[in-house]
Design a protein around this motif. Structure first.
Motif, PDB file in Angstrom:
ATOM      1  N   ALA A 100       0.860  -1.188   0.000  1.00 59.83           N
ATOM      2  CA  ALA A 100       0.000   0.000   0.000  1.00 59.83           C
ATOM      3  C   ALA A 100       0.893   1.234   0.000  1.00 59.83           C
ATOM      4  CB  ALA A 100      -0.900   0.006   1.234  1.00 59.83           C
ATOM      5  N   SER A 101       0.362   2.338  -0.493  1.00 54.37           N
ATOM      6  CA  SER A 101       1.116   3.593  -0.467  1.00 54.37           C
ATOM      7  C   SER A 101       1.397   3.994   0.974  1.00 54.37           C
ATOM      8  CB  SER A 101       0.297   4.704  -1.132  1.00 54.37           C
ATOM      9  OG  SER A 101       0.077   4.395  -2.473  1.00 54.37           O
ATOM     10  N   PRO A 102       2.507   4.713   1.191  1.00 62.67           N
ATOM     11  CA  PRO A 102       2.769   5.178   2.554  1.00 62.67           C
ATOM     12  C   PRO A 102       1.630   6.060   3.048  1.00 62.67           C
ATOM     13  CG  PRO A 102       4.660   5.582   1.135  1.00 62.67           C
ATOM     14  CD  PRO A 102       3.537   5.123   0.264  1.00 62.67           C
ATOM     15  N   ARG A 103       1.215   5.820   4.250  1.00 61.15           N
ATOM     16  CA  ARG A 103       0.185   6.650   4.875  1.00 61.15           C
ATOM     17  C   ARG A 103       0.887   7.839   5.511  1.00 61.15           C
ATOM     18  NH1 ARG A 103      -2.845   5.601  10.233  1.00 61.15           N
ATOM     19  NH2 ARG A 103      -4.289   7.318  10.172  1.00 61.15           N
ATOM     20  N   VAL A 104       0.332   9.030   5.351  1.00 61.26           N
ATOM     21  CA  VAL A 104       0.912  10.235   5.935  1.00 61.26           C
ATOM     22  C   VAL A 104      -0.097  10.818   6.906  1.00 61.26           C
ATOM     23  CG1 VAL A 104       1.841  12.529   5.488  1.00 61.26           C
ATOM     24  CG2 VAL A 104       2.255  10.678   3.853  1.00 61.26           C
ATOM     25  N   ARG A 105       0.379  11.066   8.118  1.00 59.29           N
ATOM     26  CA  ARG A 105      -0.468  11.661   9.159  1.00 59.29           C
ATOM     27  C   ARG A 105       0.152  12.997   9.538  1.00 59.29           C
ATOM     28  NH1 ARG A 105      -1.361   8.132  14.491  1.00 59.29           N
ATOM     29  NH2 ARG A 105       0.894   8.304  14.430  1.00 59.29           N
ATOM     30  N   HIS A 106      -0.660  14.046   9.557  1.00 56.06           N
ATOM     31  CA  HIS A 106      -0.187  15.388   9.885  1.00 56.06           C
ATOM     32  C   HIS A 106      -0.440  15.657  11.361  1.00 56.06           C
ATOM     33  CE1 HIS A 106      -1.079  15.403   5.557  1.00 56.06           C
ATOM     34  NE2 HIS A 106       0.083  16.006   5.521  1.00 56.06           N
ATOM     35  N   LEU A 107       0.630  15.980  12.077  1.00 63.82           N
ATOM     36  CA  LEU A 107       0.529  16.231  13.517  1.00 63.82           C
ATOM     37  C   LEU A 107       0.612  17.716  13.800  1.00 63.82           C
ATOM     38  CD1 LEU A 107       2.954  13.425  14.743  1.00 63.82           C
ATOM     39  CD2 LEU A 107       0.478  13.303  14.432  1.00 63.82           C
ATOM     40  N   ARG A 108      -0.222  18.196  14.697  1.00 60.91           N
ATOM     41  CA  ARG A 108      -0.247  19.618  15.034  1.00 60.91           C
ATOM     42  C   ARG A 108       0.795  19.987  16.087  1.00 60.91           C
ATOM     43  NH1 ARG A 108      -4.792  22.003  12.809  1.00 60.91           N
ATOM     44  NH2 ARG A 108      -6.386  20.533  12.168  1.00 60.91           N
ATOM     45  N   GLY A 109       1.362  18.990  16.729  1.00 61.89           N
ATOM     46  CA  GLY A 109       2.327  19.252  17.789  1.00 61.89           C
ATOM     47  C   GLY A 109       3.735  19.445  17.277  1.00 61.89           C
ATOM     48  N   ALA A 110       4.521  20.164  18.061  1.00 61.12           N
ATOM     49  CA  ALA A 110       5.928  20.369  17.729  1.00 61.12           C
ATOM     50  C   ALA A 110       6.681  19.051  17.886  1.00 61.12           C
ATOM     51  CB  ALA A 110       6.527  21.435  18.629  1.00 61.12           C
ATOM     52  N   GLY A 111       7.762  18.947  17.203  1.00 57.17           N
ATOM     53  CA  GLY A 111       8.568  17.745  17.279  1.00 57.17           C
ATOM     54  C   GLY A 111       9.458  17.664  16.071  1.00 57.17           C
ATOM     55  N   PRO A 112      10.074  16.515  15.849  1.00 55.59           N
ATOM     56  CA  PRO A 112      10.887  16.374  14.648  1.00 55.59           C
ATOM     57  C   PRO A 112      10.012  16.507  13.404  1.00 55.59           C
ATOM     58  CG  PRO A 112      10.595  14.245  15.709  1.00 55.59           C
ATOM     59  CD  PRO A 112      10.002  15.273  16.616  1.00 55.59           C
ATOM     60  N   LEU A 113      10.622  16.882  12.296  1.00 56.18           N
ATOM     61  CA  LEU A 113       9.863  17.072  11.065  1.00 56.18           C
ATOM     62  C   LEU A 113       9.099  15.816  10.678  1.00 56.18           C
ATOM     63  CD1 LEU A 113       9.064  18.662   8.547  1.00 56.18           C
ATOM     64  CD2 LEU A 113      11.211  17.922   7.504  1.00 56.18           C
ATOM     65  N   ALA A 114       9.763  14.675  10.731  1.00 54.06           N
ATOM     66  CA  ALA A 114       9.115  13.435  10.283  1.00 54.06           C
ATOM     67  C   ALA A 114       9.440  12.284  11.216  1.00 54.06           C
ATOM     68  CB  ALA A 114       9.559  13.091   8.867  1.00 54.06           C
ATOM     69  N   THR A 115       8.465  11.432  11.393  1.00 55.37           N
ATOM     70  CA  THR A 115       8.651  10.175  12.107  1.00 55.37           C
ATOM     71  C   THR A 115       8.190   9.072  11.175  1.00 55.37           C
ATOM     72  OG1 THR A 115       8.219  11.235  14.239  1.00 55.37           O
ATOM     73  CG2 THR A 115       8.012   8.834  14.159  1.00 55.37           C
ATOM     74  N   LEU A 116       9.071   8.107  10.974  1.00 51.72           N
ATOM     75  CA  LEU A 116       8.761   6.963  10.118  1.00 51.72           C
ATOM     76  C   LEU A 116       8.434   5.778  11.001  1.00 51.72           C
ATOM     77  CD1 LEU A 116       8.704   5.439   7.383  1.00 51.72           C
ATOM     78  CD2 LEU A 116      11.174   5.089   7.672  1.00 51.72           C
ATOM     79  N   VAL A 117       7.282   5.183  10.768  1.00 47.07           N
ATOM     80  CA  VAL A 117       6.863   3.993  11.509  1.00 47.07           C
ATOM     81  C   VAL A 117       6.671   2.886  10.485  1.00 47.07           C
ATOM     82  CG1 VAL A 117       5.136   2.973  13.044  1.00 47.07           C
ATOM     83  CG2 VAL A 117       5.690   5.424  13.228  1.00 47.07           C
ATOM     84  N   ILE A 118       7.357   1.781  10.712  1.00 49.67           N
ATOM     85  CA  ILE A 118       7.210   0.634   9.832  1.00 49.67           C
ATOM     86  C   ILE A 118       6.687  -0.534  10.651  1.00 49.67           C
ATOM     87  CG2 ILE A 118       8.396  -1.046   8.383  1.00 49.67           C
ATOM     88  CD1 ILE A 118      10.207   1.186   7.468  1.00 49.67           C
ATOM     89  N   ALA A 119       5.499  -0.983  10.275  1.00 52.74           N
ATOM     90  CA  ALA A 119       4.900  -2.163  10.893  1.00 52.74           C
ATOM     91  C   ALA A 119       5.084  -3.312   9.919  1.00 52.74           C
ATOM     92  CB  ALA A 119       3.423  -1.939  11.183  1.00 52.74           C
ATOM     93  N   TYR A 120       5.157  -4.508  10.443  1.00 55.69           N
ATOM     94  CA  TYR A 120       5.367  -5.665   9.564  1.00 55.69           C
ATOM     95  C   TYR A 120       4.741  -6.884  10.187  1.00 55.69           C
ATOM     96  CZ  TYR A 120       9.006  -6.471  12.951  1.00 55.69           C
ATOM     97  OH  TYR A 120       9.676  -6.655  14.122  1.00 55.69           O
ATOM     98  N   ARG A 121       4.426  -7.846   9.347  1.00 58.06           N
ATOM     99  CA  ARG A 121       3.887  -9.114   9.798  1.00 58.06           C
ATOM    100  C   ARG A 121       5.035 -10.108   9.920  1.00 58.06           C
ATOM    101  NH1 ARG A 121       0.079  -8.425   5.267  1.00 58.06           N
ATOM    102  NH2 ARG A 121       1.590  -9.750   4.225  1.00 58.06           N
ATOM    103  N   ASN A 122       4.997 -10.893  10.957  1.00 56.70           N
ATOM    104  CA  ASN A 122       6.007 -11.963  11.113  1.00 56.70           C
ATOM    105  C   ASN A 122       5.657 -13.150  10.259  1.00 56.70           C
ATOM    106  OD1 ASN A 122       7.730 -10.702  12.942  1.00 56.70           O
ATOM    107  ND2 ASN A 122       6.350 -11.171  14.618  1.00 56.70           N
TER     108      ASN A 122
END
Length: 101
Positions: free
Chosen positions: A79-101
């Motif tokens: 699937a295409s990468p999902r992008v979530r926009h956060l209103r809080g301060a923090g690093p520019l981007a956080t990458l989360v990778i989930a996977y199935r075992n």
């Protein structure tokens, strides 16, 4: 075989285009760690305040974002990468990778 934590999480800060290149590099490494791209789901959290700072400093989001999405399509993610926009301060981007075992 080493057991991987789930999910895998990385943060990126700095110039927008550099963050996108680092996200792509990290995705490649994560696919190698997981062993199969068909088992990977990707989420990118973008901090709107950090993104605004980049735009205010004169950075352009396009065409870098468009080129990034084109490169992501080449990896064969289920699937295409999902992008979530956060209103809080923090690093520019956080990458989360989930996977199935």
């Amino acid at each position: 075989m080493t057991t991987l934590p789930a999910p895998l999480v990385w943060t990126f800060d700095g110039p927008f285009e550099r963050c996108l290149a680092d996200i792509e590099d990290t995705l490649r490494r994560a696919i190698v760690m997981v062993g199969d791209v068909s088992r990977v789901a990707m989420l990118i959290d973008l901090s709107l305040p950090a993104l605004k700072q980049r735009v205010d400093a004169g950075e352009a989001l396009q065409p870098a974002w468009g080129r990034f999405l084109e490169r992501m399509a080449r990896y064969g993610l289920p699937a295409s990468p999902r992008v979530r926009h956060l209103r809080g301060a923090g690093p520019l981007a956080t990458l989360v990778i989930a996977y199935r075992n």
